[in-house]
Motif scaffolding. Structure first.
Motif, short mmCIF file in Angstrom:
data_model
loop_
_atom_site.label_atom_id
_atom_site.label_comp_id
_atom_site.label_asym_id
_atom_site.label_seq_id
_atom_site.Cartn_x
_atom_site.Cartn_y
_atom_site.Cartn_z
N VAL A 1 0.79 -1.33 0.01
CA VAL A 1 0.04 0.01 -0.05
C VAL A 1 0.99 1.26 0.08
O VAL A 1 0.52 2.40 -0.63
N ALA A 2 1.89 1.18 0.73
CA ALA A 2 3.06 2.35 0.91
C ALA A 2 3.50 2.48 -0.58
O ALA A 2 3.65 3.55 -1.08
N HIS A 3 4.05 1.52 -1.35
CA HIS A 3 4.62 1.21 -2.54
C HIS A 3 3.48 2.21 -3.54
O HIS A 3 3.85 2.96 -4.52
N ALA A 4 2.21 1.80 -3.27
CA ALA A 4 1.24 2.44 -4.17
C ALA A 4 0.98 3.95 -4.00
O ALA A 4 0.21 4.46 -4.72
N GLY A 5 1.78 4.53 -2.82
CA GLY A 5 1.21 5.84 -2.37
C GLY A 5 -0.04 5.98 -1.99
O GLY A 5 -0.25 7.26 -1.86
N VAL A 6 -0.55 5.12 -1.26
CA VAL A 6 -1.92 5.41 -0.45
C VAL A 6 -1.69 5.46 1.04
O VAL A 6 -1.18 4.54 1.65
N THR A 7 -1.99 6.38 1.80
CA THR A 7 -1.88 6.70 2.95
C THR A 7 -3.11 6.72 3.77
O THR A 7 -3.25 6.61 4.83
N SER A 8 -4.39 7.01 3.16
CA SER A 8 -5.42 7.28 3.54
C SER A 8 -6.63 6.89 2.59
O SER A 8 -6.41 7.12 1.32
N GLY A 9 -7.88 6.60 3.04
CA GLY A 9 -9.12 6.51 2.11
C GLY A 9 -9.68 5.08 2.15
O GLY A 9 -9.46 4.37 2.98
N LYS A 10 -10.15 4.95 0.87
CA LYS A 10 -10.69 3.54 0.85
C LYS A 10 -10.04 2.64 -0.20
O LYS A 10 -9.52 3.21 -1.27
#
Length: 192
Positions: A99-108
């Motif tokens: 998830v961090a690699h995908a650049g997502v830190t919050s949300g759905k």
């Protein structure tokens, strides 16, 4: 990952199958009402997670950020065919790392299958949207979750602490509904 909401989406036959015996989603499980619901929901998420054989095949699919589970990489890699996709091997990296690699830190985050992928997240789903096509029969198909058909899809969700809340009719003529299965401890209202 407390700033992330994990949602699941699948449509199944009367027996809880998401695909036929060949592992392909048949046209008999495709309904405009469910496809509209699914597409609208995916337009609202920040990240999609699925196995290499699953894909949402919607108009906005190429624009969506995603994680694809595969054994073709050691841990995490950029998909050479899709710059918006992260390839993830759970044996070499954690979900949080992917998830961090995908650049997502919050949300759905939407988990859209297949069965093994759903199984990995059963105890993490905040809400699972189970669409059921009661008139479609696929007795020899592929179960939507590990444990199906020995247990029903509803029984599997219940065994993982999710409880049925609202049900919506997506196609009255074909008896297609979607039910939000929610984790009570999450204390959240249903999210599509």
């Amino acid at each position: 990952m407390s700033d992330l909401t994990i949602l699941g989406y699948v449509i199944v036959s009367r027996e809880g199958m998401l695909a036929d015996a060949a592992g392909i989603m048949p046209d008999s499980l495709k309904f405009p009402g469910d496809q509209h619901f699914f597409n609208a929901a995916l337009d609202e998420v920040d990240l999609i997670v699925h196995g290499r054989n699953s894909f949402e095949d919607q108009p906005n699919s190429p624009k969506r950020k995603r994680i694809v589970l595969t054994r073709q990489v050691d841990g995490i890699a950029i998909d050479p065919e899709n710059s918006r996709a992260t390839l993830w091997n759970p044996l070499g990296a954690t979900f949080e790392q992917a998830v961090a690699h995908a650049g997502v830190t919050s949300g759905k985050i939407a988990i859209i299958g297949g069965p093994i992928v759903f199984g990995m997240f059963m105890d993490r789903f905040d809400t699972f949207w189970l669409s059921e096509a009661a008139r479609v029969h696929l007795p020899d198909g592929q179960g939507c979750f590990p444990g199906v058909p020995a247990q029903s899809a509803r029984e599997v969700l219940t065994s993982h602490g999710l409880k049925a809340s609202e049900t919506r009719v997506l196609d009255a003529a074909n008896d297609v509904t979607v039910t939000a299965w929610q984790r009570p401890a999450a204390g959240r209202m249903s999210e599509a």
